[in-house]
Write a protein that holds these residues in place. Structure first.
Motif, PDB file in Angstrom:
ATOM      1  N   GLU A  22       0.812  -1.216   0.000  1.00 22.81           N
ATOM      2  CA  GLU A  22       0.000   0.000   0.000  1.00 22.81           C
ATOM      3  C   GLU A  22       0.848   1.271   0.000  1.00 22.81           C
ATOM      4  N   LYS A  23       1.922   1.296   0.760  1.00 25.25           N
ATOM      5  CA  LYS A  23       2.717   2.511   0.898  1.00 25.25           C
ATOM      6  C   LYS A  23       3.840   2.631  -0.133  1.00 25.25           C
ATOM      7  N   SER A  24       3.972   1.653  -1.026  1.00 24.46           N
ATOM      8  CA  SER A  24       5.019   1.709  -2.038  1.00 24.46           C
ATOM      9  C   SER A  24       4.606   2.644  -3.170  1.00 24.46           C
ATOM     10  N   ARG A  25       5.573   3.317  -3.743  1.00 26.76           N
ATOM     11  CA  ARG A  25       5.268   4.183  -4.883  1.00 26.76           C
ATOM     12  C   ARG A  25       5.211   3.391  -6.175  1.00 26.76           C
ATOM     13  N   PHE A  26       5.626   2.114  -6.143  1.00 26.04           N
ATOM     14  CA  PHE A  26       5.602   1.274  -7.331  1.00 26.04           C
ATOM     15  C   PHE A  26       4.483   0.249  -7.234  1.00 26.04           C
TER      16      PHE A  26
END
Length: 159
Positions: A124-128
């Motif tokens: 959820e918190k990944s930019r990818f």
């Protein structure tokens, strides 16, 4: 002495001080803007912050001041997609240097596609869209040395 300095600063054209600030770093321009109202006013000029924003990012400058564009590029990374390759781009707030982060799919790591070692998942918190999760260290030793040559310096990162 202090009064003479105030008189000297007030005799300088504000644009001259803005040009001088543009030759510094974002950190220095911000620090100098806290010295007095004259520097603060000069540091607000778009020409100062335009020097800290890379030319390829200038189209982003349509809405807001150049300082706002610079801060937006520092605080909100841009995802660049080229086919199935993703990377993230942002600016370092203190130096103004360009920063890139590669998505895990762009890396070449031994046994990367081995389902016993790695699992592709989303976070959820990944930019990818996808991240590689290490399930089980494979092949014993995992010390890898990567050399990155930057214009300003050479860094070695051990992983």
């Amino acid at each position: 002495m202090e009064q003479e300095m105030k008189d000297f600063l007030s005799s300088l054209p504000e644009g001259f001080v803005a040009e001088a600030l543009a030759l510094t770093s974002p950190r220095d321009a911000s620090r100098l803007s806290s010295v007095n109202s004259f520097f603060r006013s000069a540091a607000q000029w778009d020409s100062v912050w335009a020097t800290f924003v890379p030319p390829e990012c200038l189209p982003e400058a349509i809405d807001g001041s150049m300082r706002e564009v610079f801060l937006r590029l520092c605080d909100h990374p841009i995802i660049i997609e080229q086919g199935n390759k993703e990377q993230s781009f942002w600016l370092d707030k203190w130096t103004g240097k360009k920063c890139y982060m590669l998505a895990a799919r762009q890396l070449s790591i031994a046994l990367f596609d081995s389902p016993t070692c790695w699992r592709w998942t989303s976070m959820e918190k990944s930019r990818f869209t996808e991240v590689a999760e290490l399930i089980n260290p494979c092949n014993g030793s995992h010390r890898q040395c990567q050399h990155f040559h930057l214009i300003s310096e050479v860094r070695t990162q051990h992983m």
